[in-house]
Design a protein around this motif. Structure first.
Motif, PDB file in Angstrom:
ATOM      1  N   ILE A   7       0.837  -1.203   0.000  1.00  0.00           N
ATOM      2  CA  ILE A   7       0.000   0.000   0.000  1.00  0.00           C
ATOM      3  C   ILE A   7       0.871   1.252   0.000  1.00  0.00           C
ATOM      4  O   ILE A   7       0.632   2.189  -0.770  1.00  0.00           O
ATOM      5  N   LYS A   8       1.900   1.269   0.822  1.00  0.00           N
ATOM      6  CA  LYS A   8       2.809   2.412   0.893  1.00  0.00           C
ATOM      7  C   LYS A   8       3.512   2.627  -0.450  1.00  0.00           C
ATOM      8  O   LYS A   8       3.620   3.752  -0.939  1.00  0.00           O
ATOM      9  N   LEU A  10       2.493   1.744  -3.433  1.00  0.00           N
ATOM     10  CA  LEU A  10       1.533   2.228  -4.420  1.00  0.00           C
ATOM     11  C   LEU A  10       1.303   3.727  -4.257  1.00  0.00           C
ATOM     12  O   LEU A  10       1.252   4.467  -5.239  1.00  0.00           O
ATOM     13  N   LYS A  11       1.175   4.180  -3.016  1.00  0.00           N
ATOM     14  CA  LYS A  11       0.986   5.608  -2.754  1.00  0.00           C
ATOM     15  C   LYS A  11       2.220   6.404  -3.177  1.00  0.00           C
ATOM     16  O   LYS A  11       2.104   7.455  -3.803  1.00  0.00           O
ATOM     17  N   GLU A  12       3.410   5.898  -2.856  1.00  0.00           N
ATOM     18  CA  GLU A  12       4.652   6.585  -3.212  1.00  0.00           C
ATOM     19  C   GLU A  12       4.863   6.644  -4.721  1.00  0.00           C
ATOM     20  O   GLU A  12       5.513   7.547  -5.237  1.00  0.00           O
ATOM     21  N   SER A  16      -3.489   6.506  -6.482  1.00  0.00           N
ATOM     22  CA  SER A  16      -4.450   6.870  -5.446  1.00  0.00           C
ATOM     23  C   SER A  16      -4.441   5.792  -4.366  1.00  0.00           C
ATOM     24  O   SER A  16      -3.882   4.709  -4.547  1.00  0.00           O
ATOM     25  N   THR A  17      -5.066   6.089  -3.253  1.00  0.00           N
ATOM     26  CA  THR A  17      -5.125   5.126  -2.161  1.00  0.00           C
ATOM     27  C   THR A  17      -5.941   3.920  -2.615  1.00  0.00           C
ATOM     28  O   THR A  17      -7.105   4.066  -3.003  1.00  0.00           O
ATOM     29  N   ALA A  33      -5.930  -1.757  -6.581  1.00  0.00           N
ATOM     30  CA  ALA A  33      -5.367  -0.489  -7.017  1.00  0.00           C
ATOM     31  C   ALA A  33      -5.793  -0.165  -8.445  1.00  0.00           C
ATOM     32  O   ALA A  33      -5.087   0.511  -9.185  1.00  0.00           O
TER      33      ALA A  33
END
Length: 67
Positions: A7-8, A10-12, A16-17, A33
């Motif tokens: 998750i981190k 993907l955000k970096e 989007s979340t 995602a």
């Protein structure tokens, strides 16, 4: 921990979340995602669902019967 790292990342990467299901039980976690969907299973849960057999895919080092 692995789900949190995905998750981190993907955000970096600027996405989007992602939508996440399966927390807090953590038997399995689904991370959606959009174009990428990740399923994480604990080993005993993965064995219970036996997805490779359901989809007809051999696991590494395993041969199908009759092949």
């Amino acid at each position: 921990a692995l789900a949190d790292r995905i998750i981190k990342a993907l955000k970096e990467a600027g996405g989007s979340t992602p939508a996440v299901e399966g927390f807090p039980a953590n038997d399995w976690v689904l991370i959606d995602a959009g174009d990428l969907i990740v399923h994480l299973f604990r080993p005993e849960v993965r064995q219970f669902y036996n997805l490779e057999k359901m989809w007809g895919v051999d696991r590494p080092g395993e041969k199908r019967q009759g092949a």
